[in-house]
Each structure stands twice: as structure tokens, then as C-alpha cells.
Design an enzyme around this catalytic site. Structure first.
Site, PDB file in Angstrom:
ATOM      1  N   HIS A 142       6.220  10.145   0.194  1.00  0.00           N
ATOM      2  CA  HIS A 142       5.355   9.528  -0.834  1.00  0.00           C
ATOM      3  C   HIS A 142       3.924   9.265  -0.373  1.00  0.00           C
ATOM      4  CE1 HIS A 142       8.798   9.008  -3.406  1.00  0.00           C
ATOM      5  NE2 HIS A 142       9.386   8.138  -2.603  1.00  0.00           N
TER       6      HIS A 142
HETATM    7  O1  ZLS Z   1      11.780   8.157  -1.451  1.00  0.00           O
HETATM    8  O2  ZLS Z   1      10.112   0.790  -7.788  1.00  0.00           O
HETATM    9  C1  ZLS Z   1       9.217   0.529  -7.004  1.00  0.00           C
HETATM   10  C2  ZLS Z   1       7.958  -0.218  -7.418  1.00  0.00           C
HETATM   11  C3  ZLS Z   1       8.004  -1.540  -7.841  1.00  0.00           C
HETATM   12  C4  ZLS Z   1       9.335  -2.259  -7.865  1.00  0.00           C
HETATM   13  C5  ZLS Z   1       9.572  -2.946  -6.510  1.00  0.00           C
HETATM   14  N1  ZLS Z   1       8.463  -3.862  -6.189  1.00  0.00           N
HETATM   15  C6  ZLS Z   1       8.717  -4.477  -4.876  1.00  0.00           C
HETATM   16  C7  ZLS Z   1       7.175  -3.165  -6.158  1.00  0.00           C
HETATM   17  C8  ZLS Z   1       6.909  -2.490  -7.510  1.00  0.00           C
HETATM   18  C9  ZLS Z   1       7.717  -0.525  -8.794  1.00  0.00           C
HETATM   19  N2  ZLS Z   1       9.292   0.880  -5.710  1.00  0.00           N
HETATM   20  C10 ZLS Z   1      10.469   1.533  -5.162  1.00  0.00           C
HETATM   21  C11 ZLS Z   1      10.049   2.381  -3.985  1.00  0.00           C
HETATM   22  C12 ZLS Z   1      11.131   3.319  -3.548  1.00  0.00           C
HETATM   23  C13 ZLS Z   1      10.687   4.126  -2.343  1.00  0.00           C
HETATM   24  C14 ZLS Z   1      11.680   5.202  -1.951  1.00  0.00           C
HETATM   25  C15 ZLS Z   1      11.242   5.894  -0.693  1.00  0.00           C
HETATM   26  C16 ZLS Z   1      11.971   7.215  -0.427  1.00  0.00           C
HETATM   27  O3  ZLS Z   1      13.347   7.025  -0.345  1.00  0.00           O
HETATM   28  C17 ZLS Z   1      11.463   7.892   0.864  1.00  0.00           C
HETATM   29  C18 ZLS Z   1      11.568   7.074   2.081  1.00  0.00           C
HETATM   30  C19 ZLS Z   1      11.466   0.504  -4.779  1.00  0.00           C
HETATM   31  N3  ZLS Z   1      12.768   0.587  -5.072  1.00  0.00           N
HETATM   32  C20 ZLS Z   1      13.339  -0.524  -4.540  1.00  0.00           C
HETATM   33  C21 ZLS Z   1      12.348  -1.269  -3.955  1.00  0.00           C
HETATM   34  N4  ZLS Z   1      11.202  -0.597  -4.122  1.00  0.00           N
HETATM   35  C22 ZLS Z   1      12.494  -2.551  -3.276  1.00  0.00           C
HETATM   36  C23 ZLS Z   1      13.701  -3.225  -3.278  1.00  0.00           C
HETATM   37  C24 ZLS Z   1      13.817  -4.486  -2.607  1.00  0.00           C
HETATM   38  C25 ZLS Z   1      12.712  -5.013  -1.959  1.00  0.00           C
HETATM   39  C26 ZLS Z   1      12.522  -6.278  -1.171  1.00  0.00           C
HETATM   40  C27 ZLS Z   1      11.498  -5.804  -0.160  1.00  0.00           C
HETATM   41  C28 ZLS Z   1      10.558  -5.183  -1.161  1.00  0.00           C
HETATM   42  C29 ZLS Z   1      10.259  -6.416  -1.994  1.00  0.00           C
HETATM   43  C30 ZLS Z   1      11.611  -7.166  -2.026  1.00  0.00           C
HETATM   44  C31 ZLS Z   1      11.542  -4.346  -1.952  1.00  0.00           C
HETATM   45  C32 ZLS Z   1      11.409  -3.114  -2.604  1.00  0.00           C
HETATM   46 ZN    ZN Z   2      14.170   8.138  -1.778  1.00  0.00          ZN
END
Ligand code: ZLS
Ligand code: ZN
Ligand code: CA
Length: 378
Positions: A142
């Protein structure tokens, strides 16, 4: 000759950085670099190190990282630490660091390690020092030129691919992480020297939101970006069928001189963030399908949030790449308790997620991809 090549065993080089597993995104964060240590333990305890050449990679230099990333972003990553975040807070929005991409201890060092391994692996392929190179710490698909995204800071795949392009005329990128490989697609969106193919969950809402089937590339790169959007709960038979259909056609058309395969393990059933229903065998079957083309291959990791299954999956895939069958019972190892209660290599990962991909939908997706590839034959 081709005959001889087919009979000689594949030469596999394995890049493992002892330190990469010791970084921490934070207590509640789903990304756990420790899975890399766990994977390496299984690989060694199964004796797979006897079937490949093992390398301790070196860190990527600033200049190597600057081959893709902007200098203001690299300066920021090098300077920011958990102790001086106050001083840099105004840049957090600009570089998209925060909850998904936190600032943790040694963040730039971590980037240098996983990116260094991918770059070294690419150079090993160029030097014809191996047929297949593996870096499970890489695959952070990403990251953008000037911003972090989705747990990724430096895009090792883009850096490795740029390296491969110095020598190989055409590079195919294949991404089986459940998330869209947006950073890699974007970096090569307008070139015909890299074809990107991502299989991912797509519903307009799931992170990162891109990967619509109509994103096909632009300018010289038109039709060289392939997107395979999938719904929740896809199962082994459907996924492997579609993967083979698409990949056979892609390789027949594009005729890549090297392949980069991102093996994100969050497409497995029971993943903490994912919602597909794949077994480790099916995930590994995709790796086998790519391997069978006997084209110089760089294999990297990616997502994967149920740590015990990530380690199982990447260990199994290492065995697939070195043509070795593994005992279904995990070998004794100091992390044994992670794998309870079954201590098996292939746990049942069938979740309760209903398969939303019916036959009609899958046939439609296949047809759309084939249609896109037909433009390239012309
Ligand atoms: O492909 O969905 C999102 C973005 C948000 C929701 C989550 N919040 C924290 C930010 C805004 C819209 N982000 C995803 C990113 C997934 C990345 C995948 C990487 C890969 O596998 C390659 C390595 C996401 N999904 C889940 C989370 N973020 C998430 C879940 C739980 C937590 C804890 C730590 C941080 C904040 C609370 C977090 C993120
Ligand atoms: Zn992934
Ligand atoms: Ca993907």
C-alpha cells in the site's frame, strides 16, 4: 535446454532478517512482525533450510529507498520517533501516519530491513544466482511515493520491481492478499513493462477502496492493470479456478521475464481482518501454479493477522517452492503453544462467512478479464 531445466531442482534463495520480527506497531495493532520470527522457526524446525540458500539481507540504503519515495517523506521517516512526535505532528496528515500507520520505535530501520531483503532478492534473480527468491518480511503493497498507507511505509515491491526492470524487459506482479495492491498498481499504472494483477475483496468500502475491475491502466499502461474483485467468503475451488484461468491467460499474453508474487495471508479463512474462506492448501496452490511456469520468481509476504496461520501458510509455501513434502504434524519448536490445540500444519479454517461469489458472478469476472487481455493481443 528446457528439458534439462525441468529436471534440475529449482534453486531457492531465502532472505531472512533475524531482527525484522522484533518491531512492534503497538499493543492493539493487528500487524505483528513477530509472525516473521514464528514463520522462520517453523521453516527451520521442518529442516527446510537444508533445501535452500539462506541469506541475512542487508538494510536498504537511503538512496535505494529514494528510487521510489520522495526525499521529504524519507527525511520524515528517518527523523520521527515516538519521543519526538510532538515536533512532527503537523506532518502526520501529509504523510498519512496515525492509527493504521503508527510511529513506533525503529520504524525506519524496520523499513530498511524489509525493503533491503526484497532489493537483494531482486538482484539475486538478476545475477541468475537463484530461480526463486523468498522474503516473507516484504510485500507491503500500500505504501505510496510520499505517504504511508495500510500498515505500509516503504513499498518494497515497487523498489524490487524497479530493480528487476533494470534487467528484465517485462515483470508480472501478482497479489493474493485480500486487500487491493494499490501502491504497486499506482506506481506502474502507465507503463507496459509491468503488468499488475490483484485478487481482492471489493465492495467499494473495504480498504483501500480501489481495485474496481474497470481500473485497467492508462497511457502506455492501458490494459496492463488487472483487477479481480471478489465478494466475502470465497472458497478454495472458486478461488483456485479463477486464479488459474486469469494467470494462464495473463502469462500467455504478457509473457513476463520475471514474476513478483505477493502472498498476503489475510485471504485465509479465520483471518482477524479478512473474510475469505481459503485453506492453506488452496493459498499454496496459487504459489504452485506460479512456480510451475519456471520464470524467475520473487516471493514476498504481505498481510496476515491470525499470526499462527500466517506462520503455517508461509512455511507450507516455502515447502512448495523447494518441492518438499512436510509432515502434517508441526515439528517440536519453542513456539509450540501458538499452534494449540491441534499442532497441525493444516488446521480447518472454514469460517462461518457465507460465500457471496456465485457461479454467475465468477464467470462474469473471468469474462471481463479475458476481454481486457484480448486488447493486448491486437
Ligand atoms: O494489505 O480500514 C482502514 C481505514 C480506517 C479504519 C481503521 N482506522 C484505524 C483508520 C481508518 C479506514 N484501514 C485498514 C487497513 C488495512 C491494511 C491492510 C494491509 C495489508 O494487509 C498489507 C500489509 C484497517 N483494517 C483494520 C484496521 N485498519 C485496524 C484494526 C484495528 C486497529 C487498532 C490499531 C489501529 C487502530 C486500532 C487499527 C487498525
Ligand atoms: Zn491485506
Ligand atoms: Ca490482493
Amino acid at each position: 535446454t528446457a528439458r534439462l531445466a525441468a529436471h534440475n531442482k529449482t534453486r531457492v534463495a531465502y532472505f531472512h532478517d533475524e531482527g525484522a520480527g522484533n518491531y512492534h506497531y503497538g499493543e492493539r495493532h493487528p500487524m505483528k512482525p513477530h509472525r516473521l520470527t514464528l514463520t522462520n522457526h517453523l521453516v527451520l524446525n521442518y529442516g527446510l533450510h537444508n533445501k535452500m540458500e539462506i541469506f541475512q539481507p542487508r538494510r536498504a540504503t537511503d538512496d535505494e529507498i529514494l528510487n521510489f519515495h520522495s526525499s521529504d517523506y524519507v527525511d520524515f521517516l528517518k527523523s520521527v520517533t515516538p519521543d519526538n512526535v510532538d515536533k512532527y505532528e503537523k506532518l502526520f496528515q501529509q504523510f498519512n501516519v496515525g492509527d493504521d500507520c503508527p510511529i513506533f520505535d525503529g520504524i525506519y530501520d524496520f523499513c530498511q530491513r524489509y525493503a533491503g531483503a526484497t532489493i537483494e532478492a531482486s538482484r539475486k534473480l538478476i545475477a541468475n544466482g537463484a530461480d526463486i527468491c523468498i522474503n516473507w518480511s516484504g510485500g507491503l503493497h500500500h505504501a505510496k511515493k510520499s505517504e504511508a498507507s495500510g500498515f505500509c511505509y516503504v513499498n518494497d515491491i515497487v523498489l524490487g520491481t524497479l530493480e528487476l526492470l533494470r534487467y528484465f524487459p517485462r515483470v508480472l506482479y501478482v497479489d493474493i492478499d485480500i486487500h487491493h495492491g494499490d501502491g504497486v498498481q499506482e506506481a506502474f499504472y502507465s507503463t507496459d513493462r509491468v503488468m499488475t494483477v490483484s485478487f481482492h475483496k471489493y465492495n467499494g468500502d473495504f480498504f483501500p477502496g480501489t481495485g474496481h475491475i474497470d481500473e485497467v491502466g492508462s497511457s502506455l499502461g492501458k490494459y496492463y492493470s488487472v483487477n479481480v474483485p471478489l465478494r466475502d467468503g470465497i472458497d478454495d475451488d472458486a478461488y483456485v479456478w479463477l486464479f488459474k484461468e486469469v494467470i494462464d491467460a495473463v502469462i500467455g499474453t504478457f509473457q513476463p521475464s520475471a514474476i513478483v508474487l505477493q502472498c498476503g495471508a489475510d485471504s485465509l479463512g479465520c483471518d482477524r481482518l479478512g473474510c475469505f474462506n481459503l485453506s492453506i492448501r488452496a493459498h499454496g496452490r496459487c504459489v504452485q501454479i506460479i512456480k510451475n511456469f519456471n520464470i524467475p520468481l520473487l516471493v514476498v509476504g504481505g498481510g496476515g493477522y491470525t499470526v499462527r496461520n500466517v506462520a503455517r501458510c508461509w512455511t507450507y509455501e516455502t515447502s512448495v517452492l523447494v518441492d518438499t513434502e512436510l509432515s502434517p504434524n508441526l515439528p517440536p519448536n519453542e513456539y509450540r503453544e501458538f499452534f494449540k490445540p491441534d499442532y497441525k500444519l493444516h488446521p480447518d479454517l472454514k469460517g462461518r462467512v457465507e460465500n457471496q461469489n456465485d457461479r454467475t458472478y465468477l464467470l462474469k469476472v473471468r469474462e471481463r478479464v479475458m476481454e481486457q487481455l484480448r486488447y493486448l493481443d491486437a
